[in-house]
Design a protein around this motif. Structure first.
Motif, PDB file in Angstrom:
ATOM      1  N   UNK A  41       0.812  -1.225   0.000  1.00  0.00           N
ATOM      2  CA  UNK A  41       0.000   0.000   0.000  1.00  0.00           C
ATOM      3  C   UNK A  41       0.844   1.274   0.000  1.00  0.00           C
ATOM      4  N   UNK A  42       2.019   1.230   0.607  1.00  0.00           N
ATOM      5  CA  UNK A  42       2.886   2.406   0.589  1.00  0.00           C
ATOM      6  C   UNK A  42       3.349   2.708  -0.835  1.00  0.00           C
ATOM      7  N   UNK A  43       3.712   1.665  -1.588  1.00  0.00           N
ATOM      8  CA  UNK A  43       4.136   1.863  -2.982  1.00  0.00           C
ATOM      9  C   UNK A  43       2.995   2.437  -3.815  1.00  0.00           C
ATOM     10  N   UNK A  44       1.788   1.940  -3.600  1.00  0.00           N
ATOM     11  CA  UNK A  44       0.637   2.449  -4.349  1.00  0.00           C
ATOM     12  C   UNK A  44       0.334   3.898  -3.976  1.00  0.00           C
ATOM     13  N   UNK A  45       0.397   4.204  -2.681  1.00  0.00           N
ATOM     14  CA  UNK A  45       0.137   5.576  -2.246  1.00  0.00           C
ATOM     15  C   UNK A  45       1.206   6.538  -2.756  1.00  0.00           C
ATOM     16  N   UNK A  46       2.452   6.084  -2.765  1.00  0.00           N
ATOM     17  CA  UNK A  46       3.524   6.937  -3.282  1.00  0.00           C
ATOM     18  C   UNK A  46       3.262   7.297  -4.743  1.00  0.00           C
TER      19      UNK A  46
END
Length: 661
Positions: A41-46
């Motif tokens: 989810x961090x990669x997607x949010x970034x």
């Protein structure tokens, strides 16, 4: 408000990238699945946050918001919409936002589609990818903020560099960056494997699609840049061995080697350490290209003239990631198992031969590109390394590689039969030899090596056809059975044959236009004529014309061949008023024989004009070959066996092996 939204989105993306880097690594180390699960989810949010920043900058350009320094420096209200949009990445700050956007896109794609990856491997991969994002987002926020405001806001902007106001160059940087940045995924997989201390054939299956996608984009990006230089710069050539051109060519060579090495690793569980090393080297060369373009050490139409302090920042990033990766490689590589053995005469052996020659050729380009820069930095002495050096070092390495290419697919894995492969290629050899003799017969005045080059291109084309014919057992089975086998061939087989055929087309185009190119430089007044390659060009006149954001002088040339009308060419010289710069627009007529290429120069005495005329035989095959290579990669990428993720059985096997074993 748009600028502030974009700026804050970049800062938030930096914070998310830090979380993406730190927590998954801790989770993988402590074997805490909840911390490791933060990576996706961090990669997607970034990616979402950087996309918001990029969209905000694009809106500022499209609406001509000159209260933003970056827009004022690189745009103008009279610019066509296409170049307002391409202006977003036609400068240092905006191009870096595009750079991190593509980086985040690859990370988000692994997070979204790499669900079959072992959780620990996925967490480590995304953490490494996040660390790269941290470095470059810091670089943007600290040194290259594209959202700096001007107060008071100017009435209009300074415009975009005229040579960048071109359709091909509008799309050239996104594809080039997708190639550069795409190799970061192979780098992240390699570093993650070194952290885990485990690598197997499934790892190669996971990394190949990302490497292939990056290679495709870099191939198309380089080709578009070459095509732009050919028709926009007015010098009639397609490649100058410019240091910035070389900066994109070196990762392409290393990436090509990486693709073939990963294939050996996937099929035979061999070349593990070498594949990891190539993944590190390929992205390292991409970082070096970023440094060369933005450090101020080069003067080139391709380079951004920026503060050298920014180059120091990028140099520090290179030191951390390249140096850190090689230290990790030296420490952890001995823990990796060596994999399967194979005979020198085998498909693996052919691919190793391919890798060695590509690596040495890349090293030759590396030395020729960086040696003058290093010498100037150390001694202050300036030297020029040009085409003669590269032709004498690069070409002798590539020729044996191209000769060997058709043999590779015809050799069996583990142990092959060279004589049997040679027998299958007999028809290809006969056709290539026949073409060489015919070319020599029609060009008895030389150059004498050119027929060998044309024959080599035909050899590659026929070798690709022989590969497919051998796979379907053409002439050994019935026609219906051969057709059935052809329909059932994996797409990767078609893609590989297409890529090799594309190389053959490029070789023919390169050799023909280099060996038999014609050039005339004349001073022509209206009514004057010049003859070249069977064509006669008559200058009918030169007249002014107003463009959307430029003024130009347009020459009109009537072209005939054997007294018969062929076409009318209208080369021009454009003067961009706002940018106070000019460009040359060539007039080009294409035929099956080649390109008739006309450049209108400066006005001379008595109303005459300087005119340069070229005839470039079969030059279009260079870019057609690159397109065939790109589509060959796309066909291979569509192969269901080359999907992102791992087979379930491979996933279970990889998860069962303890780290460091």
């Amino acid at each position: 408000m748009i600028a502030e939204t974009g700026h804050y989105a970049l800062i938030l993306a930096l914070g998310v990238a830090i979380v993406q880097t730190v927590l998954p690594l801790i989770g993988a180390r402590l074997r805490d699945p909840q911390l490791a699960a933060v990576a996706a989810p961090a990669a997607q949010m970034q990616f979402i946050l950087i996309a918001i920043a990029f969209i905000a900058l694009t809106i500022a350009y499209v609406t001509s918001d000159f209260s933003i320094l970056n827009v004022w420096q690189n745009s103008h209200s009279a610019k066509p919409l296409l170049y307002k949009i391409s202006g977003v990445w036609g400068n240092h700050e905006g191009s870096m936002v595009l750079w991190v956007l593509i980086l985040a896109l690859f990370g988000a794609a692994v997070a979204t589609f790499g669900t079959n990856l072992p959780r620990q491997l996925q967490a480590n991969v995304l953490a490494v990818q996040g660390s790269i994002a941290v470095a470059f987002l810091l670089f943007i926020v600290i040194t290259s903020n594209p959202f700096v405001r001007l107060d008071p806001a100017p009435f209009d902007g300074q415009g975009l560099n005229p040579v960048l106001q071109d359709p091909a160059l509008a799309f050239h940087p996104p594809f080039l960056y997708a190639g550069y940045v795409g190799f970061s995924m192979a780098f992240s997989f390699a570093v993650a494997a070194l952290i885990d201390g485990h690598i197997d054939a499934a790892w190669a299956r996971w990394v190949r699609p990302w490497t292939l996608a990056a290679w495709m984009c870099l191939t198309l990006g380089i080709a578009m840049g070459s095509w732009w230089a050919y028709y926009e710069l007015g010098w009639g050539g397609f490649w100058f061995w410019d240091p910035v051109e070389n900066a994109s060519f070196m990762p392409w060579l290393a990436g090509t080697a990486l693709l073939h090495s990963a294939l050996v690793m996937e099929k035979r569980d061999a070349l593990k350490v070498w594949t990891i090393l190539l993944a590190i080297i390929t992205f390292s060369l991409s970082l070096m290209g970023t440094f060369l373009v933005r450090s101020g050490v080069l003067t080139s139409v391709h380079a951004f003239a920026v503060d050298p302090a920014r180059g120091v920042f990028i140099l520090a990033i290179m030191g951390v990631f390249i140096g850190g990766a090689f230290v990790l490689f030296a420490w952890r590589a001995p823990l990796l198992s060596q994999g399967g053995l194979f005979a020198p005469i085998s498909r693996e052996g052919a691919l190793v031969f391919n890798n060695l020659l590509l690596a040495v050729a890349c090293a030759a380009v590396f030395v020729g590109t960086l040696y003058p820069l290093a010498l100037e930095a150390i001694t202050g002495e300036k030297i020029s390394v040009g085409a003669p050096f590269f032709n004498l070092t690069f070409v002798p390495l590539i020729v044996p590689l191209l000769i060997a290419v058709p043999f590779g697919p015809l050799l069996a894995w583990k142990r092959g039969d060279l004589l049997a492969a040679a027998q299958r290629l007999m028809v290809a050899a006969i056709v290539a030899l026949t073409v060489m003799i015919l070319v020599l017969a029609f060009n008895q005045k030389g150059p004498w090596l050119a027929p060998l080059g044309i024959g080599l291109g035909i050899w590659l084309l026929m070798g690709a056809a022989t590969d497919l014919a051998s796979r379907v057992k053409l002439f050994d089975v019935s026609g219906s059975e051969a057709l059935r086998r052809l329909r059932n061939l994996p797409r990767a087989a078609f893609g590989g044959a297409m890529a090799h055929a594309g190389v053959g087309l490029m070789v023919i185009g390169l050799v023909a236009t280099t060996a038999w190119r014609s050039e005339r430089i004349e001073a022509l007044a209206p009514g004057g004529s010049v003859d070249i390659a069977g064509y006669r060009l008559v200058l009918q006149g030169v007249a002014p014309r107003q463009g959307p954001n430029y003024q130009e002088r347009v020459g009109t040339f009537a072209v005939t061949r054997g007294g018969n009308p062929v076409t009318e060419l209208t080369p021009s010289k454009r003067a961009f008023i706002v940018e106070k710069n000019s460009t040359t627009e060539a007039g080009i007529h294409n035929s099956w024989r080649g390109d008739l290429y006309v450049v209108l120069g400066d006005e001379l005495k008595d109303g005459a004009y300087s005119v340069r005329v070229f005839f470039n035989p079969m030059v279009r095959l260079i870019w057609i070959g690159a397109l065939v290579m790109f589509f060959g990669g796309a066909v291979s990428l569509s192969d269901r066996r080359l999907r992102v993720g791992a087979p379930k059985r491979a996933q279970a096997k990889a998860a069962a092996v303890p780290a460091g074993k």
